[in-house]
Design a protein around this motif. Sequence first.
Motif, PDB file in Angstrom:
ATOM      1  N   LYS A  25       0.831  -1.198   0.000  1.00  0.00           N
ATOM      2  CA  LYS A  25       0.000   0.000   0.000  1.00  0.00           C
ATOM      3  C   LYS A  25       0.868   1.252   0.000  1.00  0.00           C
ATOM      4  O   LYS A  25       1.969   1.248   0.531  1.00  0.00           O
ATOM      5  CB  LYS A  25      -0.929   0.012   1.211  1.00  0.00           C
ATOM      6  N   GLN A  26       0.337   2.288  -0.620  1.00  0.00           N
ATOM      7  CA  GLN A  26       0.996   3.586  -0.641  1.00  0.00           C
ATOM      8  C   GLN A  26      -0.067   4.654  -0.412  1.00  0.00           C
ATOM      9  O   GLN A  26      -1.253   4.426  -0.649  1.00  0.00           O
ATOM     10  CB  GLN A  26       1.715   3.802  -1.971  1.00  0.00           C
ATOM     11  N   PRO A  27       0.339   5.832   0.044  1.00  0.00           N
ATOM     12  CA  PRO A  27      -0.669   6.854   0.339  1.00  0.00           C
ATOM     13  C   PRO A  27      -1.260   7.476  -0.914  1.00  0.00           C
ATOM     14  O   PRO A  27      -0.573   7.644  -1.925  1.00  0.00           O
ATOM     15  CB  PRO A  27       0.122   7.894   1.140  1.00  0.00           C
ATOM     16  N   VAL A  28      -2.536   7.771  -0.821  1.00  0.00           N
ATOM     17  CA  VAL A  28      -3.201   8.671  -1.769  1.00  0.00           C
ATOM     18  C   VAL A  28      -3.872   9.747  -0.926  1.00  0.00           C
ATOM     19  O   VAL A  28      -4.224   9.517   0.240  1.00  0.00           O
ATOM     20  CB  VAL A  28      -4.230   7.959  -2.682  1.00  0.00           C
ATOM     21  N   TRP A  29      -3.991  10.918  -1.504  1.00  0.00           N
ATOM     22  CA  TRP A  29      -4.663  12.033  -0.839  1.00  0.00           C
ATOM     23  C   TRP A  29      -5.891  12.391  -1.648  1.00  0.00           C
ATOM     24  O   TRP A  29      -5.850  12.397  -2.872  1.00  0.00           O
ATOM     25  CB  TRP A  29      -3.767  13.261  -0.758  1.00  0.00           C
ATOM     26  N   LEU A  30      -6.954  12.725  -0.955  1.00  0.00           N
ATOM     27  CA  LEU A  30      -8.192  13.100  -1.636  1.00  0.00           C
ATOM     28  C   LEU A  30      -8.675  14.458  -1.143  1.00  0.00           C
ATOM     29  O   LEU A  30      -8.760  14.687   0.061  1.00  0.00           O
ATOM     30  CB  LEU A  30      -9.277  12.060  -1.373  1.00  0.00           C
ATOM     31  N   ASP A  31      -8.986  15.325  -2.096  1.00  0.00           N
ATOM     32  CA  ASP A  31      -9.702  16.569  -1.833  1.00  0.00           C
ATOM     33  C   ASP A  31     -11.092  16.394  -2.427  1.00  0.00           C
ATOM     34  O   ASP A  31     -11.222  15.947  -3.572  1.00  0.00           O
ATOM     35  CB  ASP A  31      -9.043  17.766  -2.522  1.00  0.00           C
ATOM     36  N   MET A  32     -12.109  16.746  -1.646  1.00  0.00           N
ATOM     37  CA  MET A  32     -13.474  16.622  -2.132  1.00  0.00           C
ATOM     38  C   MET A  32     -14.244  17.905  -1.867  1.00  0.00           C
ATOM     39  O   MET A  32     -14.214  18.421  -0.749  1.00  0.00           O
ATOM     40  CB  MET A  32     -14.184  15.454  -1.435  1.00  0.00           C
ATOM     41  N   LEU A  96      -7.665  13.590  -6.691  1.00  0.00           N
ATOM     42  CA  LEU A  96      -6.980  12.451  -6.096  1.00  0.00           C
ATOM     43  C   LEU A  96      -5.500  12.575  -6.427  1.00  0.00           C
ATOM     44  O   LEU A  96      -5.130  12.706  -7.595  1.00  0.00           O
ATOM     45  CB  LEU A  96      -7.550  11.151  -6.651  1.00  0.00           C
ATOM     46  N   TYR A  97      -4.678  12.571  -5.394  1.00  0.00           N
ATOM     47  CA  TYR A  97      -3.230  12.712  -5.543  1.00  0.00           C
ATOM     48  C   TYR A  97      -2.536  11.393  -5.207  1.00  0.00           C
ATOM     49  O   TYR A  97      -2.947  10.695  -4.285  1.00  0.00           O
ATOM     50  CB  TYR A  97      -2.683  13.766  -4.582  1.00  0.00           C
ATOM     51  N   LYS A  98      -1.475  11.118  -5.922  1.00  0.00           N
ATOM     52  CA  LYS A  98      -0.637   9.947  -5.663  1.00  0.00           C
ATOM     53  C   LYS A  98       0.792  10.471  -5.460  1.00  0.00           C
ATOM     54  O   LYS A  98       1.560  10.609  -6.415  1.00  0.00           O
ATOM     55  CB  LYS A  98      -0.731   8.972  -6.840  1.00  0.00           C
ATOM     56  N   PRO A  99       1.142  10.801  -4.210  1.00  0.00           N
ATOM     57  CA  PRO A  99       2.389  11.521  -3.958  1.00  0.00           C
ATOM     58  C   PRO A  99       3.673  10.745  -4.270  1.00  0.00           C
ATOM     59  O   PRO A  99       4.696  11.368  -4.533  1.00  0.00           O
ATOM     60  CB  PRO A  99       2.313  11.880  -2.474  1.00  0.00           C
ATOM     61  N   VAL A 108       1.422  13.762  -8.119  1.00  0.00           N
ATOM     62  CA  VAL A 108       0.670  13.816  -9.373  1.00  0.00           C
ATOM     63  C   VAL A 108      -0.767  13.477  -9.014  1.00  0.00           C
ATOM     64  O   VAL A 108      -1.036  12.920  -7.947  1.00  0.00           O
ATOM     65  CB  VAL A 108       1.209  12.842 -10.451  1.00  0.00           C
ATOM     66  N   GLY A 109      -1.689  13.814  -9.898  1.00  0.00           N
ATOM     67  CA  GLY A 109      -3.066  13.533  -9.556  1.00  0.00           C
ATOM     68  C   GLY A 109      -4.022  13.741 -10.705  1.00  0.00           C
ATOM     69  O   GLY A 109      -3.615  13.993 -11.843  1.00  0.00           O
ATOM     70  N   ILE A 110      -5.282  13.621 -10.368  1.00  0.00           N
ATOM     71  CA  ILE A 110      -6.367  13.804 -11.331  1.00  0.00           C
ATOM     72  C   ILE A 110      -7.490  14.553 -10.624  1.00  0.00           C
ATOM     73  O   ILE A 110      -7.694  14.386  -9.420  1.00  0.00           O
ATOM     74  CB  ILE A 110      -6.876  12.450 -11.869  1.00  0.00           C
TER      75      ILE A 110
END
Length: 117
Positions: A25-32, A96-99, A108-110
């Motif tokens: 597993k690796q971190p993802v960050w979410l802004d909503m 959604l970021y994938k640091p 990077v993100g989408i």
Amino acid sequence: MDKILIRKLQVDAIIGIHDYEKQQKQPVWLDMDLSFDCLPAAQSDDIRDALDYFKVCERVSHFVASTRYELIEALAEAVTEVVLNEFACEQIELTLYKPNAVANTETVGIQINRWKQ
């Protein structure tokens, strides 16, 4: 329309196309940004009239942590479907970021926008 803002929700996920990404597993960050009419909650001061951001974060965290995707595009789409189907928001803007995806970048993100059907 009003918005509930959630920033940098961090969840560890299996995400990626490379073999090493599928193993750990690796971190993802979410802004909503969740579009929701906040006036009833403001007038009643009652959580039952609000979009409970604690429950949204809890549900999204559980979903992301328990799934496997290769592409951030697919994960982002799935998250928006969960939120729109399970909560009383009319629209979601999700970033959604994938640091850890690319060396020499912070992240990077989408970013996608989806509406309730």
